[in-house]
Design a protein around this motif. Sequence first.
Motif, mmCIF file in Angstrom:
data_model
loop_
_atom_site.group_PDB
_atom_site.id
_atom_site.type_symbol
_atom_site.label_atom_id
_atom_site.label_comp_id
_atom_site.label_asym_id
_atom_site.label_seq_id
_atom_site.Cartn_x
_atom_site.Cartn_y
_atom_site.Cartn_z
ATOM 1 N N PHE A 278 55.683 62.704 49.615
ATOM 2 C CA PHE A 278 56.537 61.643 49.080
ATOM 3 C C PHE A 278 57.051 60.701 50.175
ATOM 4 N N LEU B 255 54.062 61.447 40.503
ATOM 5 C CA LEU B 255 54.744 62.715 40.789
ATOM 6 C C LEU B 255 56.235 62.490 41.039
ATOM 7 N N MET B 256 56.547 61.424 41.744
ATOM 8 C CA MET B 256 57.946 61.134 42.072
ATOM 9 C C MET B 256 58.741 60.719 40.834
ATOM 10 N N LYS C 283 58.247 62.038 37.877
ATOM 11 C CA LYS C 283 58.539 63.332 37.245
ATOM 12 C C LYS C 283 59.698 64.043 37.926
ATOM 13 N N GLU C 284 59.833 63.826 39.234
ATOM 14 C CA GLU C 284 60.908 64.463 40.009
ATOM 15 C C GLU C 284 62.188 63.623 39.998
ATOM 16 N N ASP C 285 62.167 62.502 39.286
ATOM 17 C CA ASP C 285 63.306 61.573 39.205
ATOM 18 C C ASP C 285 63.728 61.043 40.579
ATOM 19 N N LEU C 286 62.750 60.795 41.445
ATOM 20 C CA LEU C 286 63.040 60.197 42.754
ATOM 21 C C LEU C 286 62.869 58.686 42.732
ATOM 22 N N ASP D 206 64.660 69.889 47.626
ATOM 23 C CA ASP D 206 63.456 70.095 46.825
ATOM 24 C C ASP D 206 62.645 68.809 46.920
ATOM 25 N N TYR D 207 61.669 68.794 47.837
ATOM 26 C CA TYR D 207 60.991 67.547 48.191
ATOM 27 C C TYR D 207 59.649 67.874 48.827
ATOM 28 N N ARG D 208 58.628 67.083 48.517
ATOM 29 C CA ARG D 208 57.290 67.278 49.078
ATOM 30 C C ARG D 208 57.039 66.288 50.216
ATOM 31 N N ARG E 244 68.938 59.386 42.117
ATOM 32 C CA ARG E 244 68.690 60.652 42.828
ATOM 33 C C ARG E 244 67.962 60.396 44.141
#
Length: 166
Positions: A35, A70-71, A73-76, A30-32, A96
């Motif tokens: 990023f 955004l990252m 929010k995605e915990d990256l 699950d990755y854009r 993560r």
Amino acid sequence: MKQGLGTQLRHLIELLDGAVAASYEEAGIDYRPRFTPVMRALAEGTPRTVGQIAEAAGITQPAATQTVALMLKEDLVATMPSATDARQKLVRLSDRGRALLPQLQRCWAATAAAAASLDADMPHPLSEALAQAIAALERQSFGARIRAARSSLTHGSHEKTTQEKP
């Protein structure tokens, strides 16, 4: 009708980003794709400011700021205060994000191989043409080129009008 440069570039980006996004999905990630420049800038493990990320990634600071948000929010990624400047935050990969790196690096290698395949299918490698276009635009921006063209067209129209008068 021939498509304009901007339309062609947007379509190219849609084709490339769509395929890259699908490859992440196929890999179960699950990755854009957006990023990736930030992930690469942080992959070595050194925390960086957003400005440093932007410079390392070759993107604008506003783009880096939006992508980092955004990252987060995605915990990256995670942020921490700078030890030398309390006004600045440093960004680093989260647990993560670090855990995802090996899978991402495999995807990036496959994407690089696909890009090389695309370059090989073209009479002039796309990557070289893009690098040359970027270099040319760094020497003279597209905005400056538009202004020069507008001035030339306006001046040329004025000359015709002046020349046509008896």
